[in-house]
Design a protein around this motif. Sequence first.
Motif, PDB file in Angstrom:
ATOM      1  N   VAL A  69       0.819  -1.215   0.000  1.00  0.00           N
ATOM      2  CA  VAL A  69       0.000   0.000   0.000  1.00  0.00           C
ATOM      3  C   VAL A  69       0.853   1.265   0.000  1.00  0.00           C
ATOM      4  N   TYR A  70       2.133   1.157   0.403  1.00  0.00           N
ATOM      5  CA  TYR A  70       3.015   2.317   0.517  1.00  0.00           C
ATOM      6  C   TYR A  70       4.050   2.379  -0.601  1.00  0.00           C
ATOM      7  N   CYS A  71       3.839   1.639  -1.677  1.00  0.00           N
ATOM      8  CA  CYS A  71       4.862   1.492  -2.721  1.00  0.00           C
ATOM      9  C   CYS A  71       5.291   2.830  -3.299  1.00  0.00           C
ATOM     10  N   GLN A  72       6.606   3.074  -3.335  1.00  0.00           N
ATOM     11  CA  GLN A  72       7.136   4.310  -3.912  1.00  0.00           C
ATOM     12  C   GLN A  72       7.022   4.310  -5.430  1.00  0.00           C
ATOM     13  N   ASN A  73       6.903   3.126  -6.026  1.00  0.00           N
ATOM     14  CA  ASN A  73       6.740   3.012  -7.475  1.00  0.00           C
ATOM     15  C   ASN A  73       5.285   2.709  -7.823  1.00  0.00           C
ATOM     16  N   HIS A  74       4.383   3.234  -7.012  1.00  0.00           N
ATOM     17  CA  HIS A  74       2.962   2.897  -7.101  1.00  0.00           C
ATOM     18  C   HIS A  74       2.405   3.078  -8.512  1.00  0.00           C
ATOM     19  N   CYS A  75       2.842   4.124  -9.213  1.00  0.00           N
ATOM     20  CA  CYS A  75       2.254   4.431 -10.514  1.00  0.00           C
ATOM     21  C   CYS A  75       2.578   3.385 -11.564  1.00  0.00           C
ATOM     22  N   ARG A 166      -1.747  -6.836   6.289  1.00  0.00           N
ATOM     23  CA  ARG A 166      -2.377  -5.513   6.218  1.00  0.00           C
ATOM     24  C   ARG A 166      -1.790  -4.659   5.101  1.00  0.00           C
ATOM     25  N   TYR A 167      -0.476  -4.675   4.949  1.00  0.00           N
ATOM     26  CA  TYR A 167       0.156  -3.736   4.033  1.00  0.00           C
ATOM     27  C   TYR A 167       0.504  -4.316   2.660  1.00  0.00           C
ATOM     28  N   SER A 168       0.545  -5.660   2.549  1.00  0.00           N
ATOM     29  CA  SER A 168       0.875  -6.272   1.258  1.00  0.00           C
ATOM     30  C   SER A 168      -0.035  -7.440   0.895  1.00  0.00           C
ATOM     31  N   PRO A 243       5.572   8.536   2.782  1.00  0.00           N
ATOM     32  CA  PRO A 243       4.179   8.166   2.521  1.00  0.00           C
ATOM     33  C   PRO A 243       3.884   8.250   1.021  1.00  0.00           C
ATOM     34  N   CYS A 244       3.603   7.123   0.411  1.00  0.00           N
ATOM     35  CA  CYS A 244       3.346   7.054  -1.024  1.00  0.00           C
ATOM     36  C   CYS A 244       2.176   6.108  -1.267  1.00  0.00           C
ATOM     37  N   GLY A 245       1.838   5.925  -2.510  1.00  0.00           N
ATOM     38  CA  GLY A 245       0.819   4.947  -2.861  1.00  0.00           C
ATOM     39  C   GLY A 245      -0.537   5.282  -2.281  1.00  0.00           C
ATOM     40  N   ASN A 256       1.324   7.453   7.612  1.00  0.00           N
ATOM     41  CA  ASN A 256       1.335   8.751   6.950  1.00  0.00           C
ATOM     42  C   ASN A 256       2.341   9.717   7.585  1.00  0.00           C
ATOM     43  N   ARG A 257       3.569   9.249   7.713  1.00  0.00           N
ATOM     44  CA  ARG A 257       4.666  10.082   8.238  1.00  0.00           C
ATOM     45  C   ARG A 257       5.985   9.403   7.913  1.00  0.00           C
ATOM     46  N   ARG A 258       7.059  10.161   7.981  1.00  0.00           N
ATOM     47  CA  ARG A 258       8.391   9.571   7.893  1.00  0.00           C
ATOM     48  C   ARG A 258       8.706   8.881   9.216  1.00  0.00           C
TER      49      ARG A 258
END
Length: 309
Positions: A69-75, A166-168, A243-245, A256-258
């Motif tokens: 859900v937080y993937c930096q390459n989400h697009c 939860r996240y993947s 925070p990405c994706g 939703n934070r570093r």
Amino acid sequence: MNGFCDICPRRCHAARPFLPGDSGQYGVCRAPGKAVVSRAGLHFWEEPVISGERGSGTVFFAGCNLHCVYCQNHCISQDCAGTLLDTGELKELYRRLIGRGAHNINLVTPGHFALPVAASLDEKLSVPVVYNSNGYELPETLQLFENKVDIYLPDLKYADRDIAARYSHAPDYFDVAVAAIREMVRQTGKFVIGPDGMMKKGVIIRHLILPGQLENTLKVIEFVAGNFQPGEVIFSLMRQYLPCGEVSSEKYPELNRRISDFEYEVAESALFDSGIEDGFVQDAGSAVKDFIPDFQNPENDPNSVPLLI
């Protein structure tokens, strides 16, 4: 792609179409059988033994079997947008990256295209081949790359089943990734760094610290320390979370934070106390969007290479 696809741990058994628009069905990776590449270029923000001074020749494949859900390459990971390349076109892309001075050819998330990518490596390249993976792989699929891949760069994202779910959406992630990493180490043996400071073969295990999930990180460090001998693998503790994706104040607000300085200091201390001798750490400056490639406007990046000529 012929038959039903079970090349990754999802085992979708999907009759993937060879080309978009062909009859068939898509699995979790949402990809056809023919390889789809979203971007290629020189990348300078991998571990120093991978990027070096001239950059790593990265080939970013579209789609993914994990969908964090937080993937930096989400697009590019959530959909399968990109350029279809056949075996010969992949080979030509590798040659052009090498011609630009790439220290290696770095295949980013290639697992769901294992068959065409393995075929593109039937001739030995003049530089090492890096298999850059989310870690969610089947050992039998990785065996297609034996004697073709020199360096494996897998994630070990989770030791906690609930967090992985939860996240993947992959509660079995830890057991699957551990089996995959053991196969990678079997293939490469102990890592080798050349006189030029560049990695020639071996495995680098990456772990990205997530906000509020220190226990997960400590368990991953404990596992690596307890299961690999000095000189066997390199461990990379990553601070670059942004925070990405799908992450927002409404969705997954805990992410939703570093990560905080305190969280990283605890993780770093645990790493230094663990007995792991070979590895990398990151400073707070790594958590910026400047290090994420611009997948939507590659023509604006001087380090990008056209996918077709």
